[in-house]
Design a protein around this motif. Sequence first.
Motif, PDB file in Angstrom:
ATOM      1  N   THR A  15      39.122  51.093 -66.347  1.00 33.00           N
ATOM      2  CA  THR A  15      39.565  50.661 -67.671  1.00 33.00           C
ATOM      3  C   THR A  15      38.450  49.943 -68.419  1.00 33.00           C
ATOM      4  O   THR A  15      37.394  49.679 -67.874  1.00 33.00           O
ATOM      5  CB  THR A  15      40.784  49.737 -67.532  1.00 33.00           C
ATOM      6  OG1 THR A  15      40.401  48.604 -66.767  1.00 33.00           O
ATOM      7  CG2 THR A  15      41.948  50.448 -66.867  1.00 33.00           C
ATOM      8  N   GLY A  16      38.712  49.621 -69.667  1.00 27.83           N
ATOM      9  CA  GLY A  16      37.771  48.864 -70.477  1.00 27.83           C
ATOM     10  C   GLY A  16      36.991  49.677 -71.487  1.00 27.83           C
ATOM     11  O   GLY A  16      35.990  49.205 -72.027  1.00 27.83           O
ATOM     12  N   ALA A  17      37.438  50.897 -71.786  1.00 28.63           N
ATOM     13  CA  ALA A  17      36.752  51.710 -72.787  1.00 28.63           C
ATOM     14  C   ALA A  17      36.798  51.006 -74.137  1.00 28.63           C
ATOM     15  O   ALA A  17      37.820  50.449 -74.521  1.00 28.63           O
ATOM     16  CB  ALA A  17      37.388  53.092 -72.891  1.00 28.63           C
ATOM     17  N   GLU A  18      35.683  51.040 -74.830  1.00 23.18           N
ATOM     18  CA  GLU A  18      35.578  50.388 -76.138  1.00 23.18           C
ATOM     19  C   GLU A  18      35.871  51.360 -77.279  1.00 23.18           C
ATOM     20  O   GLU A  18      36.609  51.037 -78.194  1.00 23.18           O
ATOM     21  CB  GLU A  18      34.168  49.831 -76.328  1.00 23.18           C
ATOM     22  CG  GLU A  18      33.820  48.734 -75.342  1.00 23.18           C
ATOM     23  CD  GLU A  18      34.372  47.402 -75.765  1.00 23.18           C
ATOM     24  OE1 GLU A  18      34.270  47.090 -76.960  1.00 23.18           O
ATOM     25  OE2 GLU A  18      34.897  46.689 -74.903  1.00 23.18           O
ATOM     26  N   ASP A  19      35.226  52.537 -77.250  1.00 22.86           N
ATOM     27  CA  ASP A  19      35.420  53.488 -78.331  1.00 22.86           C
ATOM     28  C   ASP A  19      35.129  54.910 -77.858  1.00 22.86           C
ATOM     29  O   ASP A  19      34.613  55.120 -76.772  1.00 22.86           O
ATOM     30  CB  ASP A  19      34.603  53.135 -79.572  1.00 22.86           C
ATOM     31  CG  ASP A  19      33.162  52.769 -79.280  1.00 22.86           C
ATOM     32  OD1 ASP A  19      32.647  53.122 -78.208  1.00 22.86           O
ATOM     33  OD2 ASP A  19      32.535  52.141 -80.141  1.00 22.86           O
ATOM     34  N   MET A  75      34.301  64.903 -76.064  1.00 20.58           N
ATOM     35  CA  MET A  75      34.564  63.522 -76.459  1.00 20.58           C
ATOM     36  C   MET A  75      33.736  62.592 -75.584  1.00 20.58           C
ATOM     37  O   MET A  75      33.826  62.636 -74.366  1.00 20.58           O
ATOM     38  CB  MET A  75      36.046  63.179 -76.308  1.00 20.58           C
ATOM     39  CG  MET A  75      36.382  61.760 -76.748  1.00 20.58           C
ATOM     40  SD  MET A  75      38.150  61.362 -76.676  1.00 20.58           S
ATOM     41  CE  MET A  75      38.340  60.948 -74.949  1.00 20.58           C
ATOM     42  N   GLN A  76      32.944  61.750 -76.249  1.00 21.38           N
ATOM     43  CA  GLN A  76      32.179  60.725 -75.539  1.00 21.38           C
ATOM     44  C   GLN A  76      32.986  59.439 -75.525  1.00 21.38           C
ATOM     45  O   GLN A  76      33.678  59.123 -76.495  1.00 21.38           O
ATOM     46  CB  GLN A  76      30.857  60.467 -76.239  1.00 21.38           C
ATOM     47  CG  GLN A  76      29.938  61.669 -76.277  1.00 21.38           C
ATOM     48  CD  GLN A  76      28.679  61.336 -77.045  1.00 21.38           C
ATOM     49  OE1 GLN A  76      27.956  60.404 -76.693  1.00 21.38           O
ATOM     50  NE2 GLN A  76      28.434  62.093 -78.111  1.00 21.38           N
ATOM     51  N   VAL A  77      32.868  58.691 -74.429  1.00 24.03           N
ATOM     52  CA  VAL A  77      33.568  57.414 -74.289  1.00 24.03           C
ATOM     53  C   VAL A  77      32.542  56.350 -73.915  1.00 24.03           C
ATOM     54  O   VAL A  77      31.736  56.566 -73.008  1.00 24.03           O
ATOM     55  CB  VAL A  77      34.671  57.495 -73.212  1.00 24.03           C
ATOM     56  CG1 VAL A  77      35.382  56.156 -73.069  1.00 24.03           C
ATOM     57  CG2 VAL A  77      35.667  58.603 -73.539  1.00 24.03           C
ATOM     58  N   ARG A  78      32.567  55.218 -74.642  1.00 22.99           N
ATOM     59  CA  ARG A  78      31.644  54.110 -74.363  1.00 22.99           C
ATOM     60  C   ARG A  78      32.401  52.903 -73.835  1.00 22.99           C
ATOM     61  O   ARG A  78      33.505  52.602 -74.284  1.00 22.99           O
ATOM     62  CB  ARG A  78      30.930  53.652 -75.635  1.00 22.99           C
ATOM     63  CG  ARG A  78      29.853  54.529 -76.106  1.00 22.99           C
ATOM     64  CD  ARG A  78      28.986  53.883 -77.161  1.00 22.99           C
ATOM     65  NE  ARG A  78      29.717  53.401 -78.338  1.00 22.99           N
ATOM     66  CZ  ARG A  78      29.158  53.203 -79.519  1.00 22.99           C
ATOM     67  NH1 ARG A  78      27.876  53.434 -79.704  1.00 22.99           N
ATOM     68  NH2 ARG A  78      29.871  52.758 -80.538  1.00 22.99           N
ATOM     69  N   ARG A 137      29.432  55.191 -69.355  1.00 25.62           N
ATOM     70  CA  ARG A 137      29.661  56.246 -70.338  1.00 25.62           C
ATOM     71  C   ARG A 137      30.458  57.358 -69.673  1.00 25.62           C
ATOM     72  O   ARG A 137      30.272  57.661 -68.498  1.00 25.62           O
ATOM     73  CB  ARG A 137      28.351  56.839 -70.855  1.00 25.62           C
ATOM     74  CG  ARG A 137      27.452  55.868 -71.590  1.00 25.62           C
ATOM     75  CD  ARG A 137      28.056  55.506 -72.947  1.00 25.62           C
ATOM     76  NE  ARG A 137      27.192  54.679 -73.742  1.00 25.62           N
ATOM     77  CZ  ARG A 137      27.237  53.347 -73.756  1.00 25.62           C
ATOM     78  NH1 ARG A 137      28.077  52.714 -73.000  1.00 25.62           N
ATOM     79  NH2 ARG A 137      26.432  52.654 -74.523  1.00 25.62           N
ATOM     80  N   GLY A 138      31.322  57.978 -70.446  1.00 28.03           N
ATOM     81  CA  GLY A 138      32.085  59.115 -69.957  1.00 28.03           C
ATOM     82  C   GLY A 138      32.032  60.250 -70.954  1.00 28.03           C
ATOM     83  O   GLY A 138      31.823  60.034 -72.150  1.00 28.03           O
ATOM     84  N   CYS A 183      37.292  63.232 -87.810  1.00 30.88           N
ATOM     85  CA  CYS A 183      35.956  63.014 -88.368  1.00 30.88           C
ATOM     86  C   CYS A 183      34.927  63.034 -87.230  1.00 30.88           C
ATOM     87  O   CYS A 183      34.481  61.984 -86.764  1.00 30.88           O
ATOM     88  CB  CYS A 183      35.913  61.690 -89.119  1.00 30.88           C
ATOM     89  SG  CYS A 183      34.496  61.594 -90.229  1.00 30.88           S
ATOM     90  N   PRO A 184      34.577  64.228 -86.770  1.00 36.12           N
ATOM     91  CA  PRO A 184      33.616  64.336 -85.668  1.00 36.12           C
ATOM     92  C   PRO A 184      32.317  63.590 -85.959  1.00 36.12           C
ATOM     93  O   PRO A 184      31.865  63.530 -87.103  1.00 36.12           O
ATOM     94  CB  PRO A 184      33.369  65.842 -85.568  1.00 36.12           C
ATOM     95  CG  PRO A 184      34.563  66.473 -86.197  1.00 36.12           C
ATOM     96  CD  PRO A 184      34.996  65.525 -87.270  1.00 36.12           C
ATOM     97  N   GLY A 185      31.757  63.014 -84.907  1.00 35.88           N
ATOM     98  CA  GLY A 185      30.491  62.297 -85.030  1.00 35.88           C
ATOM     99  C   GLY A 185      30.630  60.821 -85.326  1.00 35.88           C
ATOM    100  O   GLY A 185      29.640  60.102 -85.354  1.00 35.88           O
ATOM    101  N   GLU A 186      31.862  60.347 -85.533  1.00 33.38           N
ATOM    102  CA  GLU A 186      32.088  58.927 -85.794  1.00 33.38           C
ATOM    103  C   GLU A 186      32.804  58.287 -84.612  1.00 33.38           C
ATOM    104  O   GLU A 186      33.695  58.883 -84.021  1.00 33.38           O
ATOM    105  CB  GLU A 186      32.934  58.727 -87.060  1.00 33.38           C
ATOM    106  CG  GLU A 186      32.202  59.081 -88.326  1.00 33.38           C
ATOM    107  CD  GLU A 186      32.993  58.702 -89.567  1.00 33.38           C
ATOM    108  OE1 GLU A 186      33.903  57.840 -89.470  1.00 33.38           O
ATOM    109  OE2 GLU A 186      32.712  59.275 -90.623  1.00 33.38           O
ATOM    110  N   TRP A 187      32.410  57.063 -84.283  1.00 34.34           N
ATOM    111  CA  TRP A 187      33.045  56.327 -83.194  1.00 34.34           C
ATOM    112  C   TRP A 187      34.366  55.743 -83.674  1.00 34.34           C
ATOM    113  O   TRP A 187      34.447  55.200 -84.778  1.00 34.34           O
ATOM    114  CB  TRP A 187      32.139  55.212 -82.705  1.00 34.34           C
ATOM    115  CG  TRP A 187      30.959  55.718 -81.949  1.00 34.34           C
ATOM    116  CD1 TRP A 187      29.687  55.844 -82.414  1.00 34.34           C
ATOM    117  CD2 TRP A 187      30.943  56.180 -80.600  1.00 34.34           C
ATOM    118  NE1 TRP A 187      28.873  56.376 -81.439  1.00 34.34           N
ATOM    119  CE2 TRP A 187      29.621  56.586 -80.302  1.00 34.34           C
ATOM    120  CE3 TRP A 187      31.902  56.310 -79.603  1.00 34.34           C
ATOM    121  CZ2 TRP A 187      29.248  57.080 -79.066  1.00 34.34           C
ATOM    122  CZ3 TRP A 187      31.526  56.802 -78.359  1.00 34.34           C
ATOM    123  CH2 TRP A 187      30.216  57.192 -78.097  1.00 34.34           C
TER     124      TRP A 187
END
Length: 137
Positions: free
Chosen positions: A27-31, A45-48, A54-55, A125-129
């Motif tokens: 757990t703890g994903a930010e965006d 989908m990237q996960v930070r 990173r995922g 909106c692809p490309g935006e966090w």
Amino acid sequence: VHGNGTVKGFRNYGIHMIEMLVMILGTGAEDAMQSFGAESCCDMMQVRYSDSRRGLVTRTPSCPFEAAGCYESGREFRIGEFDGFFDRAIEAILEFFRTGENPVPLRETFEAIRLYEAGLSALTCPGEWYPVPCNQK
């Protein structure tokens, strides 16, 4: 993590890959950020996480479900065989109804749902966090 599926792409199949990601990264994903829009034949989908984890969640039609990654030490892993997975999943579901004990920590369940919601928003909106809603560490 990687998976497949063609009908409505991420909307229908994203949660399954996100569940795998949460089992691995916790757990703890930010965006989250999507690289493609909702109508794309593929998803990425990237996960930070705030602690540098990173995922990556990808979906490509006709490709198998799998997970791969590496540890800080450089050690790598790949999980590509799921023999007996559905049999064990059904048994876990039945055990839940027998005992009322959830085999998955609620924190992980909520994390998967929050990541899925962020992923759905990011499709617009692809490309935006996009922040993971109600993130609780």
